[in-house]
Design an enzyme around this catalytic site. Structure first.
Site, PDB file in Angstrom:
ATOM      1  N   LYS A 162     -21.097  29.978  28.701  1.00 25.82           N
ATOM      2  CA  LYS A 162     -22.139  29.213  28.017  1.00 25.82           C
ATOM      3  C   LYS A 162     -21.557  28.340  26.906  1.00 25.82           C
ATOM      4  CE  LYS A 162     -25.758  32.514  29.198  1.00 25.82           C
ATOM      5  NZ  LYS A 162     -26.288  31.651  30.268  1.00 25.82           N
ATOM      6  N   GLU A 464     -24.593  26.995  35.889  1.00 28.69           N
ATOM      7  CA  GLU A 464     -23.455  27.246  35.017  1.00 28.69           C
ATOM      8  C   GLU A 464     -22.219  26.700  35.732  1.00 28.69           C
ATOM      9  OE1 GLU A 464     -24.010  28.672  32.108  1.00 28.69           O
ATOM     10  OE2 GLU A 464     -25.264  30.468  32.294  1.00 28.69           O
TER      11      GLU A 464
END
Length: 490
Positions: A162, A464
């Protein structure tokens, strides 16, 4: 007496106590030992973190891409230098075998950070001529301050997945690790500061969802939320983020992924893949292929191969290099897994192995559940429909390809899927019909940094990793330039 001293919040490049003074215990799930008392952040701490992040982000975004990349690469070097120490801490906190955390968790997280440090220069706009005296151009600008909420199964890897694209794009991040496994995210914050990241650009706020998680999702000065966790919680996060300030969201959620073994498959290869897709990390992986479809005629032979491989699993102390299977992450999670197993038995699935808590010797002190395989499963059984997030494999039989695809897709989830066959034409034909965001052919589980990761349906929103994720941490500004005198109609 806890093994480690009290763990504080990390705000503005340093450790600070929680303003409310509340703490919670973090426990080693293999032994029950209390590892540390961790300070529990609240909304006041979040406000301080946001102020710090706003100041740090202005400095960070003003650096050139090359300058930012150099700092991120220094962090990569520190992560690799401290791989073994971080892996041991991750093992103590999660219960995952040291053989895994040393070779995967920090390694793959560092790989993602290195990838984004390298591709940050790819954030380039376009310049388009409109006519002889006019053109427009675009530029990618950072969002500002973003928030992220991690899961407990891959704490430092998820924090890096992240943080890497967010920081590479010029943002600051406030990261809330799972309250079950917060320790390595705090160490990551230390590493970022040591590498030269400006104070406030990566803040870590341990705490539960009620005290800080909800406040993070609804804070008006946070521009995006990236969440990894269960689908039910993901819905709440998304609703809170959108209702507060129309935040952008990325959601990596649950799954009940199918693995289809074709009639021409090498059954030894298929069994190896099924084992990794169900028992790696003791089954606590969101992409696990827990619904294994095998041709009816091959069921008995396939069951025998699975049972032979279960005997090779080394269950024990996660710090022992020989261990390949550790405990569930907590007593509460172990209980949920055991309840699903009991439901599988009650609904008529045939138990091939496992199906119980392990209590022999030192295992009795931990949260160990035996590797469990059910056969004769049907699509309506709870263990086939619901995500268990534990070492439970459900074996289903099918008669033809169309049936396998239809049943594989008959789920609200769509995170991952896999096919085992030597016929690549068949493999691609099946994969193209499977409704899942991550698909594997003759393998399972690898997620390299350049490969986008995310689900269909209720398994997620956005991705992601990969280049598109870097762009998702920016907003596009369009600028038209008029070179000739502007002609008004008035």
């Amino acid at each position: 007496m806890p093994r480690f001293p009290d763990q504080l919040l990390y705000i503005g490049g340093r450790y600070v106590p929680a303003r409310g003074g509340h703490t919670f215990e973090v426990v080693n799930p293999a032994t029950g030992e209390v590892l540390a008392n961790v300070h529990n952040a609240d909304a006041d701490d979040l406000d301080a973190a946001v102020d710090s992040a706003k100041a740090g982000q202005r400095h960070w975004a003003a650096l050139t891409v090359v300058e930012r990349s150099r700092i991120l690469l220094r962090a990569v070097a520190l992560l690799r230098e401290r791989n073994d120490a971080l892996a041991e801490l991750e093992t103590l906190n999660t219960g995952k075998p040291l053989s895994e955390t040393r070779s995967v968790d920090i390694v793959t997280g560092a790989d993602v950070l290195e990838y984004y440090a390298g591709v940050a220069q790819a954030l380039q706009g376009v310049q388009v001529p409109l006519r002889e005296g006019s053109f427009f151009y675009t530029r990618h600008e950072p969002l500002g301050v973003v928030g992220a909420i991690g899961a407990w199964n891959y704490p430092i890897q998820i924090a890096l997945w992240k943080a890497a694209p967010a920081l590479a794009a010029g943002n600051a991040m406030i990261f809330k690790p799972s309250e079950v496994t917060p320790l390595t995210a705090l160490k990551l914050a230390e590493i970022f500061t040591e590498a030269g990241l400006p104070d406030g650009v990566f803040n870590v706020l341990p705490g539960d969802g009620a005290s800080v998680g909800h406040a993070l999702t609804e804070h008006p000065e946070i521009e995006k939320i990236s969440f990894t966790g269960g689908t039910a919680t993901g819905r709440k996060v998304m609703a809170s983020a959108s209702s507060s300030s129309l935040k952008d969201v990325t959601m990596e959620l649950g799954g009940k992924s199918p693995l289809i073994v074709c009639a021409d498959a090498d059954l030894d290869l298929a069994a190896d893949i099924a084992m990794m897709a169900n028992f790696y990390s003791s089954g606590q992986v969101c992409t696990n292929g827990t619904r294994v479809f095998v041709p009816r005629a091959l069921r008995t032979a396939f069951e025998a191969r699975l049972l032979a491989r279960v005997q090779r699993i080394h269950i024990g102390d996660p710090l022992d290099e020989r261990t390949t299977f550790g405990p569930m992450v907590s007593a509460a999670h172990m209980q949920r897994v055991l309840e699903h197993i009991e439901q599988g038995k009650a609904e008529g699935a045939r138990l091939l192995c496992g199906g119980e808590r392990l209590r022999d010797g030192a295992l009795a002190q931990g949260c160990y559940v035996a590797p469990t395989i059910f056969s004769d499963c049907t699509d309506v059984m709870t263990i086939v429909r619901e995500e268990i997030f534990g070492p439970v494999l459900s074996l289903l039989t099918y008669d033809d390809e169309d049936e396998a695809i239809t049943r594989a897709n008959a789920t609200s989830y769509g995170l991952a899927a896999g096919v085992v066959t030597p016929d690549l034409s068949r493999a691609h034909r099946l994969i193209h019909r499977l409704e899942a965001g991550i698909c594997w052919i003759n393998t399972w589980g690898e997620s390299p940094a350049p490969m986008p990761v995310g689900g269909y349906k209720q398994s997620g929103v956005g991705r992601e990793n990969g280049l598109a994720t870097l762009q998702a941490y920016t907003r596009t500004k369009s600028v038209q330039v008029e070179l000739e005198r502007y002609a008004s109609v008035f």
